[in-house]
Motif scaffolding. Structure first.
Motif, PDB file in Angstrom:
ATOM      1  N   TYR A 158      59.208  71.141 -46.182  1.00 21.23           N
ATOM      2  CA  TYR A 158      59.649  71.649 -44.882  1.00 21.23           C
ATOM      3  C   TYR A 158      59.106  70.756 -43.774  1.00 21.23           C
ATOM      4  O   TYR A 158      58.045  70.142 -43.911  1.00 21.23           O
ATOM      5  N   VAL A 159      59.860  70.685 -42.685  1.00 19.79           N
ATOM      6  CA  VAL A 159      59.480  69.847 -41.556  1.00 19.79           C
ATOM      7  C   VAL A 159      59.541  70.673 -40.282  1.00 19.79           C
ATOM      8  O   VAL A 159      60.227  71.705 -40.219  1.00 19.79           O
ATOM      9  N   ALA A 161      59.920  70.213 -35.926  1.00 19.36           N
ATOM     10  CA  ALA A 161      60.299  69.309 -34.843  1.00 19.36           C
ATOM     11  C   ALA A 161      59.131  69.189 -33.865  1.00 19.36           C
ATOM     12  O   ALA A 161      58.665  70.188 -33.317  1.00 19.36           O
ATOM     13  N   ILE A 165      65.001  67.324 -30.682  1.00 14.94           N
ATOM     14  CA  ILE A 165      65.639  66.314 -31.534  1.00 14.94           C
ATOM     15  C   ILE A 165      67.126  66.616 -31.624  1.00 14.94           C
ATOM     16  O   ILE A 165      67.516  67.714 -32.038  1.00 14.94           O
ATOM     17  N   LEU A 181      67.383  70.538 -32.132  1.00 12.80           N
ATOM     18  CA  LEU A 181      66.212  71.191 -32.706  1.00 12.80           C
ATOM     19  C   LEU A 181      65.147  71.275 -31.625  1.00 12.80           C
ATOM     20  O   LEU A 181      64.810  70.269 -30.992  1.00 12.80           O
ATOM     21  N   LEU A 189      63.873  70.756 -45.778  1.00 19.55           N
ATOM     22  CA  LEU A 189      64.321  69.382 -45.993  1.00 19.55           C
ATOM     23  C   LEU A 189      65.017  69.261 -47.342  1.00 19.55           C
ATOM     24  O   LEU A 189      64.491  69.704 -48.365  1.00 19.55           O
ATOM     25  N   LEU A 199      68.995  68.415 -43.613  1.00 19.90           N
ATOM     26  CA  LEU A 199      68.252  69.659 -43.481  1.00 19.90           C
ATOM     27  C   LEU A 199      69.103  70.843 -43.924  1.00 19.90           C
ATOM     28  O   LEU A 199      70.331  70.822 -43.803  1.00 19.90           O
ATOM     29  N   VAL A 211      64.820  61.127 -38.557  1.00 13.91           N
ATOM     30  CA  VAL A 211      63.500  61.510 -39.071  1.00 13.91           C
ATOM     31  C   VAL A 211      62.413  61.343 -38.015  1.00 13.91           C
ATOM     32  O   VAL A 211      61.365  62.004 -38.092  1.00 13.91           O
ATOM     33  N   LEU A 214      60.237  64.335 -36.728  1.00 15.05           N
ATOM     34  CA  LEU A 214      60.061  65.382 -37.734  1.00 15.05           C
ATOM     35  C   LEU A 214      58.725  65.175 -38.441  1.00 15.05           C
ATOM     36  O   LEU A 214      58.402  64.065 -38.865  1.00 15.05           O
TER      37      LEU A 214
END
Length: 315
Positions: A158-159, A161, A165, A181, A189, A199, A211, A214
């Motif tokens: 998982y990421v 922001a 973004i 985002l 992800l 995503l 990316v 992130l």
């Protein structure tokens, strides 16, 4: 600290477990520290298997009780010339167990959080806008509610922001919708290539986003059983780096089945990192305060395990 070469993709921890306890003849140079590698284990420990506790440091000594794997204890020392360690519960000595049945308890105790708050993001520098994505941290911790929402979607990490973004949602019939985002949004992800991440959104659709900006999510907070954390800078322990989520997850399971058994009931701490166009996965434990992370690294060093301290972003 020893940097783990990317091409090796197998940290000292995995090597130790794979070798079933066989310790290399030549310890890494970084281990020459106040922590004596190979010295009798003392302090907070956990059992790595079910074990019989004996009244004396001998196989022939009377059995006084049986304890289950994962039991938290205090190691009081190992008598010279034996491989039996005296243990205690709540400060009260109860007997002896084989030294190799004990692992350092990485669950360190910290000071209580101020006012019950979670961690706060560090303040931007004078030359850095408040919403600027971080440039030097590869992992973050996020509020539990944001994690739980994202974790409803299976993914390979998982990421979050680190700032606004621009992204594109892929809808049915190949239609696309542009959206942004927001800082602090946590998403699942699926993969990344050519500087663009794929995503999985909670709505069941997919999205594309650059990316840059992130940050991989190492852990949510609060976590049950983990030490409380204070507002301010937080840290994590990086144990290794892998080329795929599956390999990182396997390493996490090996870690929590052994020296990291105190963490086996927590979500896997395997997070993505974007480095020079490559998607890699780091494995570790978080979050800690500065004092806590030093203590945890000390327990790892007692078992000749690599420990790299990293700074964490908080949201």
């Amino acid at each position: 600290m020893i940097a783990v070469p990317t091409r090796c993709l197998l940290p000292a921890l995995a090597l130790l477990l794979a070798c079933a306890g066989i310790v290399a003849a030549t310890p890494p140079a970084w281990a020459q520290s106040p922590v004596a590698i190979g010295a009798p284990l003392t302090g907070e420990v956990v059992l790595n298997r079910d074990i019989e506790v004996r009244i004396g440091p001998s196989e022939d000594a009377r059995i006084v009780m049986t304890l289950k794997q994962g039991k938290a204890l205090n190691a009081l020392g190992t008598p010279r010339g034996t491989y039996w360690t005296e243990i205690a519960i709540g400060g009260q000595p109860i007997g002896y167990v084989p030294a190799d049945s004990l692992d350092p308890a990485l669950m360190v105790t910290g000071r209580p959080a101020i006012g019950g708050e979670g961690p706060r993001p560090s303040k931007p520098t004078a030359n850095q806008p408040a919403d600027a994505p971080p440039s030097h941290r590869s992992a973050a911790v996020v509020p539990r509610a944001a994690w739980d929402k994202a974790a409803q979607t299976p993914a390979e990490g998982y990421v979050v922001a680190a700032g606004p973004i621009p992204a594109t949602e892929i809808l049915a019939n190949r239609k696309r919708r542009s959206f942004t985002l927001r800082k602090g949004d946590v998403v699942a992800l699926i993969g990344a290539a050519d500087g663009e991440a794929t995503l999985a959104l909670p709505a069941g659709t997919r999205a594309l986003a650059p990316v840059q900006g992130l940050v991989g999510v190492a852990a949510p907070y609060p976590l049950p059983g983990m030490p409380p954390v204070e507002p301010g800078m937080l840290y994590g322990i990086k144990l290794g780096e892998y080329v795929s989520y599956a390999e990182g997850l396997r390493a996490w399971k090996e870690f929590t089945a052994g020296p990291g058994s105190a963490y086996r009931d927590l979500p896997p701490m395997v997070w993505p990192v974007f480095r020079k166009g490559r998607l890699l996965y780091e494995v570790g434990v978080a979050p800690f305060t500065r004092l806590q992370v030093d203590t945890a690294c000390g327990t790892l060093a007692q078992r000749a395990l690599d420990c790299t301290v990293i700074e964490l972003d908080t949201f």
